[in-house]
Each structure stands twice: as structure tokens, then as C-alpha cells.
Design an enzyme around this catalytic site. Structure first.
Site, PDB file in Angstrom:
ATOM      1  N   ASN A 100       7.218   5.029  -3.204  1.00 30.22           N
ATOM      2  CA  ASN A 100       6.737   4.127  -2.146  1.00 30.22           C
ATOM      3  C   ASN A 100       7.957   3.652  -1.345  1.00 30.22           C
ATOM      4  OD1 ASN A 100       6.195   1.634  -0.800  1.00 30.22           O
ATOM      5  ND2 ASN A 100       4.279   1.468  -1.945  1.00 30.22           N
ATOM      6  N   HIS A 107       9.854  -0.457   1.476  1.00 31.75           N
ATOM      7  CA  HIS A 107      10.974  -1.386   1.638  1.00 31.75           C
ATOM      8  C   HIS A 107      12.163  -0.788   2.390  1.00 31.75           C
ATOM      9  CE1 HIS A 107       8.630  -4.357  -0.085  1.00 31.75           C
ATOM     10  NE2 HIS A 107       8.701  -3.961  -1.333  1.00 31.75           N
ATOM     11  N   ARG A 142       3.913  -5.562   8.480  1.00 36.88           N
ATOM     12  CA  ARG A 142       5.191  -6.236   8.185  1.00 36.88           C
ATOM     13  C   ARG A 142       6.319  -5.247   7.869  1.00 36.88           C
ATOM     14  NH1 ARG A 142       3.837  -9.055   2.412  1.00 36.88           N
ATOM     15  NH2 ARG A 142       2.103  -9.887   3.610  1.00 36.88           N
ATOM     16  N   GLU A 177      -1.574   3.588   1.387  1.00 39.37           N
ATOM     17  CA  GLU A 177      -2.332   2.451   0.846  1.00 39.37           C
ATOM     18  C   GLU A 177      -2.854   1.629   2.011  1.00 39.37           C
ATOM     19  OE1 GLU A 177       0.429   0.223  -1.441  1.00 39.37           O
ATOM     20  OE2 GLU A 177       0.768   1.822  -2.869  1.00 39.37           O
ATOM     21  N   THR A 225       0.921  -6.529  -3.211  1.00 44.31           N
ATOM     22  CA  THR A 225      -0.460  -6.455  -3.693  1.00 44.31           C
ATOM     23  C   THR A 225      -0.571  -7.207  -5.020  1.00 44.31           C
ATOM     24  OG1 THR A 225      -0.417  -4.233  -2.754  1.00 44.31           O
ATOM     25  CG2 THR A 225      -2.370  -4.830  -4.027  1.00 44.31           C
ATOM     26  N   HIS A 228       2.766  -0.272  -9.991  1.00 42.02           N
ATOM     27  CA  HIS A 228       3.055  -1.655  -9.619  1.00 42.02           C
ATOM     28  C   HIS A 228       4.021  -2.297 -10.596  1.00 42.02           C
ATOM     29  CE1 HIS A 228       2.751  -5.385  -7.494  1.00 42.02           C
ATOM     30  NE2 HIS A 228       2.209  -4.679  -6.528  1.00 42.02           N
TER      31      HIS A 228
HETATM   32  N1  PXP Z   1       0.658   0.767  -6.156  1.00 45.22           N
HETATM   33  C1  PXP Z   1       0.107  -0.072  -5.253  1.00 45.22           C
HETATM   34  C2  PXP Z   1      -1.349  -0.021  -5.033  1.00 45.22           C
HETATM   35  C3  PXP Z   1       0.903  -0.972  -4.512  1.00 45.22           C
HETATM   36  O1  PXP Z   1       0.329  -1.803  -3.621  1.00 45.22           O
HETATM   37  C4  PXP Z   1       2.289  -0.972  -4.719  1.00 45.22           C
HETATM   38  C5  PXP Z   1       3.162  -1.889  -3.915  1.00 45.22           C
HETATM   39  O2  PXP Z   1       3.082  -1.552  -2.579  1.00 45.22           O
HETATM   40  C6  PXP Z   1       2.815  -0.057  -5.655  1.00 45.22           C
HETATM   41  C7  PXP Z   1       1.981   0.769  -6.378  1.00 45.22           C
HETATM   42  C8  PXP Z   1       4.292   0.015  -5.930  1.00 45.22           C
HETATM   43  O3  PXP Z   1       4.690  -1.162  -6.520  1.00 45.22           O
HETATM   44  P1  PXP Z   1       6.257  -1.462  -6.687  1.00 45.22           P
HETATM   45  O4  PXP Z   1       6.823  -1.587  -5.309  1.00 45.22           O
HETATM   46  O5  PXP Z   1       6.287  -2.720  -7.463  1.00 45.22           O
HETATM   47  O6  PXP Z   1       6.833  -0.280  -7.427  1.00 45.22           O
END
Ligand code: PXP
Length: 246
Positions: free
Chosen positions: A6, A9, A48, A69, A100, A190
Site C-alpha cells: 500500500n 503514504h 488526503r 480501497e 481505516t 492492517h
Molecule cells: N488494508 C486496509 C483495508 C487498509 O485500509 C489499510 C490502510 O490503508 C491497510 C490494509 C494497510 O494498513 P497499514 O498501512 O497499517 O499496513
């Protein structure tokens, strides 16, 4: 077990200055070159971090698998139907949240979600739903014919920080096994990081992990290529951890 990175950031850094760097498109290329098998972005209602332009270009440049997402709003469904990412993950969204905060309540919103899942699948977009490790929620995902679920590992990772995580891990393991038995493809994510990944990486019911913050945070110090490769290596060779009294 596949890793989808992901890259939200990377865009957060860019948006901190409303600048044009770093470009998440460049980050996606580096993640893929380092071995990531998917790229995930969250197109939030308030834009954002990730912008529509990012998703449009990523759709044309990601060569593995682009997962977007989004909240299940009419605006977002239209965006998805226009850009057609490989996959959409439906997530709950609150404007004032930092990230989230929990899984979607599929039981409560079954009617609306069933319609959205159908619309997306009819547009040739694969669909995953982000849910807490709760059997009722998983059953409902199957009922509304979602092909994939992403199990929220957030509570487990919070427990990890406190040193008390085995009960939450057990919920994830039970939910993943049940979901797979129901014919759902199981993803998870997450809060996963280089220290807590082992307990999840040993789970053979989970096919793919979505990891963002910890990889981008490490990348700021050691570079994106190394950060992605190190995570892939940990996922491929997890240590089996003692769960006693945790
Ligand atoms: N899965 C979902 C559904 C999320 O919303 C997020 C955060 O955007 C992630 C996974 C990844 O989480 P993290 O950034 O804590 O690894």
C-alpha cells in the site's frame, strides 16, 4: 503468500507540500521491481493522499495487480467503473479517522453492499471486502457473493504492542479458515510490520497481505527496494512464535 504494498503514504509525503514528489507511480514501479505482487492505494473521499490522477496512471502502469480501497459510495463506484482497477476493496471511511478503523459492517449494510459488489463485478472488477475477524461478517460476505475478504488484523497488531495478542490471532485464524471453507479468497492486513508479521505469515488460509505504513516508514530510512525485499523475505520465512500467555 503474496505481498501487495500500500503506497498511500508516498502520496502523503507529496501532499504534505502539495508538491509533485515523491510520485506514487514511481514508488509502484520500485515495489514491483523488488518483488511485490500487487499495489494497493486508498482513494479517500477527502483525497488526503492518493489523487484520481494517481489511480488513472497506476491503472496503466502497474504490471502486477492494482487494488483500490474505497468507500461504497456512488461517487467511488463511478470512479471504479471508469478507471477499472483489477480489484476494489470496500472499506468503511470516516473523515476524521487517521486510518481505516475497523471492518465494514456487512451484516448491517448487506442490501447496499450486495448491489455494489454486483455493479463492480459486472464491470469486470474483482471485489474484496475489509471485515473484522467475525464469523457472522464472513458468512454475510459469502451471502452477498463477494469473491474475496480482507481480514482486519488491526486488533491483533494493537494487542502485539501491548504484549497480549493470542486471542486476537486466534480470531483471525478461525475467520480465515471459515472463509476459505466457504469458498472465499482470503486476504489480510492492517498494522502489520516487520516484528508482528510472523504470526500472520504462517497462516496457510491467507493468500495475500496488504501492508503499507511499516514498509513506507522503513523505506524512508533504508530505501523502498530494501524495505519491500525484507518484508517479502519475512513473509516467505516466518518464525513460529510461542503464543503461551500472550
Ligand atoms: N488494508 C486496509 C483495508 C487498509 O485500509 C489499510 C490502510 O490503508 C491497510 C490494509 C494497510 O494498513 P497499514 O498501512 O497499517 O499496513
Amino acid at each position: 503468500m503474496r505481498l501487495a504494498v500500500n503506497i498511500d503514504h508516498i502520496a502523503t509525503i507529496r501532499e504534505a507540500r502539495k508538491s509533485d514528489e515523491p510520485d506514487p507511480v514511481a514508488a509502484a514501479v520500485l515495489c514491483e521491481l523488488a518483488g511485490a505482487q500487487g499495489i494497493t492505494v486508498h482513494l479517500r473521499g477527502d483525497r488526503r493522499h492518493i489523487q484520481d490522477r494517481d489511480v488513472e496512471i497506476l491503472r496503466r502502469t502497474v504490471s502486477t495487480h492494482l487494488n483500490v480501497e474505497m468507500a461504497g459510495t456512488p461517487e467511488m463506484v463511478r470512479v471504479a467503473q471508469t478507471i477499472k482497477p483489477h480489484q476494489v476493496t470496500l472499506v468503511p471511511e470516516r473523515r476524521d479517522e487517521l486510518t481505516t478503523e475497523g471492518g465494514l459492517d456487512v451484516v448491517l449494510h448487506a442490501g447496499n453492499l450486495e448491489k455494489i459488489v454486483r455493479q463492480l463485478i459486472d464491470s469486470a472488477i474483482d471485489v474484496s471486502i475489509f471485515v473484522d475477524p467475525d464469523l457472522e461478517q464472513i458468512r454475510q460476505c459469502q451471502k452477498i457473493r463477494a469473491p474475496k475478504v480482507e481480514i482486519n488484523t488491526g486488533k491483533f497488531t494493537e494487542g502485539w504492542i501491548r504484549g497480549s495478542w493470542s486471542a486476537e490471532l486466534e480470531k483471525i485464524n478461525t475467520a480465515a479458515k471459515a472463509a476459505r471453507k466457504m469458498g472465499l479468497i482470503v486476504l489480510a492486513g492492517h498494522g502489520l510490520n516487520y516484528r508482528n508479521i510472523d504470526a500472520i505469515a504462517v497462516n496457510e488460509d491467507i493468500e495475500e497481505l496488504n501492508i503499507g505504513h511499516s514498509i513506507v516508514a522503513r523505506a524512508a530510512l533504508v530505501g523502498l527496494d530494501r524495505a519491500v525485499r525484507e518484508m517479502i523475505d519475512l513473509i516467505a520465512h516466518p518464525r513460529r512464535l510461542p503464543t503461551v500467555n500472550r
